[in-house]
Motif scaffolding. Structure first.
Motif, PDB file in Angstrom:
ATOM      1  N   MET A 186      24.857  52.494  72.402  1.00 33.52           N
ATOM      2  CA  MET A 186      24.220  52.386  71.259  1.00 33.52           C
ATOM      3  C   MET A 186      24.945  52.661  70.147  1.00 33.52           C
ATOM      4  N   ILE A 187      25.942  53.572  70.192  1.00 38.41           N
ATOM      5  CA  ILE A 187      26.605  53.568  68.935  1.00 38.41           C
ATOM      6  C   ILE A 187      27.649  52.450  68.616  1.00 38.41           C
ATOM      7  N   VAL A 188      28.298  51.961  69.737  1.00 35.99           N
ATOM      8  CA  VAL A 188      29.038  50.707  69.804  1.00 35.99           C
ATOM      9  C   VAL A 188      28.186  49.588  69.395  1.00 35.99           C
ATOM     10  N   GLY A 189      26.873  49.405  69.770  1.00 33.82           N
ATOM     11  CA  GLY A 189      26.183  48.347  69.314  1.00 33.82           C
ATOM     12  C   GLY A 189      25.801  48.430  67.924  1.00 33.82           C
ATOM     13  N   PHE A 190      25.724  49.444  67.341  1.00 33.02           N
ATOM     14  CA  PHE A 190      25.414  49.851  66.051  1.00 33.02           C
ATOM     15  C   PHE A 190      26.459  49.114  65.000  1.00 33.02           C
ATOM     16  N   ILE A 191      27.721  49.696  65.425  1.00 35.95           N
ATOM     17  CA  ILE A 191      29.053  49.524  64.816  1.00 35.95           C
ATOM     18  C   ILE A 191      29.219  47.929  64.853  1.00 35.95           C
ATOM     19  N   ASP A 192      28.828  47.336  65.799  1.00 39.13           N
ATOM     20  CA  ASP A 192      29.012  45.733  66.068  1.00 39.13           C
ATOM     21  C   ASP A 192      28.131  44.902  65.088  1.00 39.13           C
ATOM     22  N   GLU A 193      26.941  45.610  64.851  1.00 32.64           N
ATOM     23  CA  GLU A 193      25.874  44.960  64.104  1.00 32.64           C
ATOM     24  C   GLU A 193      26.520  45.064  62.507  1.00 32.64           C
ATOM     25  N   TYR A 194      27.323  46.217  62.081  1.00 34.36           N
ATOM     26  CA  TYR A 194      27.475  46.164  60.697  1.00 34.36           C
ATOM     27  C   TYR A 194      29.089  46.351  60.181  1.00 34.36           C
ATOM     28  N   ARG A 195      29.680  45.948  61.435  1.00 31.06           N
ATOM     29  CA  ARG A 195      31.272  45.786  61.086  1.00 31.06           C
ATOM     30  C   ARG A 195      31.599  44.740  60.444  1.00 31.06           C
ATOM     31  N   LYS A 196      31.177  43.611  60.447  1.00 25.50           N
ATOM     32  CA  LYS A 196      31.485  42.300  59.756  1.00 25.50           C
ATOM     33  C   LYS A 196      31.032  42.412  58.232  1.00 25.50           C
ATOM     34  N   VAL A 197      30.197  43.497  57.651  1.00 25.96           N
ATOM     35  CA  VAL A 197      29.723  43.551  56.640  1.00 25.96           C
ATOM     36  C   VAL A 197      30.675  44.706  55.936  1.00 25.96           C
ATOM     37  N   TYR A 198      30.836  45.815  56.521  1.00 27.62           N
ATOM     38  CA  TYR A 198      31.207  46.920  56.072  1.00 27.62           C
ATOM     39  C   TYR A 198      32.649  47.227  56.630  1.00 27.62           C
ATOM     40  N   GLY A 199      33.101  46.605  57.790  1.00 27.36           N
ATOM     41  CA  GLY A 199      34.334  47.074  58.377  1.00 27.36           C
ATOM     42  C   GLY A 199      34.239  48.409  59.455  1.00 27.36           C
ATOM     43  N   VAL A 200      34.749  48.319  60.459  1.00 30.19           N
ATOM     44  CA  VAL A 200      34.935  49.085  61.383  1.00 30.19           C
ATOM     45  C   VAL A 200      35.152  50.706  60.728  1.00 30.19           C
ATOM     46  N   GLU A 201      36.087  50.871  60.056  1.00 29.72           N
ATOM     47  CA  GLU A 201      36.428  52.088  59.466  1.00 29.72           C
ATOM     48  C   GLU A 201      35.422  52.767  58.685  1.00 29.72           C
ATOM     49  N   SER A 202      34.789  51.838  57.893  1.00 29.24           N
ATOM     50  CA  SER A 202      33.672  52.300  56.891  1.00 29.24           C
ATOM     51  C   SER A 202      32.622  52.775  57.602  1.00 29.24           C
ATOM     52  N   VAL A 203      32.412  52.273  58.718  1.00 34.23           N
ATOM     53  CA  VAL A 203      30.940  52.523  59.478  1.00 34.23           C
ATOM     54  C   VAL A 203      31.130  53.696  60.220  1.00 34.23           C
ATOM     55  N   CYS A 204      32.451  53.808  60.796  1.00 37.94           N
ATOM     56  CA  CYS A 204      32.933  55.017  61.511  1.00 37.94           C
ATOM     57  C   CYS A 204      32.837  56.351  60.409  1.00 37.94           C
ATOM     58  N   ARG A 205      33.287  56.287  59.118  1.00 34.99           N
ATOM     59  CA  ARG A 205      33.131  57.532  58.368  1.00 34.99           C
ATOM     60  C   ARG A 205      31.875  57.412  58.089  1.00 34.99           C
ATOM     61  N   ALA A 206      30.909  56.722  58.029  1.00 33.12           N
ATOM     62  CA  ALA A 206      29.459  56.730  57.640  1.00 33.12           C
ATOM     63  C   ALA A 206      28.754  57.659  58.715  1.00 33.12           C
TER      64      ALA A 206
END
Length: 211
Positions: A1-21
């Motif tokens: 579920m978490i991986v899917g969430f990051i997949d959805e937003y990583r192109k906009v915010y980047g993986v590092e930013s999403v993980c920090r949030a």
């Protein structure tokens, strides 16, 4: 579920930013953990779940779509799927699938055994010249995920405002009496105490004969 969430937003915010949030909200995941999870092949459970999910989606528009959890489990087993009831329950819940529930029709108005109803003091005239002159009460039921819920309410015929209400899992006398008690308390609490002469008109069922 978490991986899917990051997949959805990583192109906009980047993986590092999403993980920090996510970490700021209590979901600890590092970018390296995410990338490792993406490279990991699907587990045997994920593959089995995918087969069951596809089988359930194929039933769209078919009579079997109305099956409940237990009947659906037996159906899938007949089709060759080695699946447990808990797995079918979990996947059907995720897909929002619910079987048709058969049983007795619910009734909220149950006549008294002697067949005698309280007199209608309003003569079907549900109007009032001032607040706290005429109250009208009834109760109904709604379907929820955990079963049937009953809702009782009392409203003032003058303002059409609901002055008392209550909910319960069973249709008992307490269900409707608590709504009436709440209405009396609220009117008194807000400076509009009940005066002599109030007519409380209710449903004709045995649970709510208050006339």
């Amino acid at each position: 579920m978490i991986v899917g969430f990051i997949d959805e937003y990583r192109k906009v915010y980047g993986v590092e930013s999403v993980c920090r949030a996510l970490s700021a909200h209590g979901i600890q995941i590092a970018p390296r953990t995410y990338r490792k999870a993406r490279r990991r092949p699907p587990s045997a459970r994920d593959i089995a779940d995918a087969h069951v999910e596809n089988a359930l989606r194929d039933l769209l528009g078919q009579p079997e779509e109305m099956y409940g959890r237990r009947k659906m489990t037996r159906y899938l087993r007949r089709k060759g799927h080695r699946v447990a009831f808990c797995t079918v329950d979990r996947i059907m819940r995720d897909l929002g699938m619910n079987g048709i529930v058969r049983g007795r029709k619910l009734r909220t108005t149950i006549a008294a055994k002697d067949g005698i109803r309280a007199g209608d003091k309003l003569n079907r005239d549900f109007t009032a010249l001032a607040p706290n002159r005429v109250w009208v009460a009834d109760f109904t039921y709604v379907s929820t995920w955990t079963g049937w819920a009953y809702v009782a309410f009392v409203f003032d015929a003058y303002s059409r405002a609901i002055v008392g209400w209550t909910t319960a899992a069973t249709k008992t006398t307490a269900l409707v009496s608590k709504a009436l008690n709440m209405a009396v308390w609220r009117r008194d609490h807000y400076g509009h105490p009940i005066e002599p002469g109030l007519i409380h008109h209710s449903d004709a069922g045995s649970q709510a004969v208050f006339n």
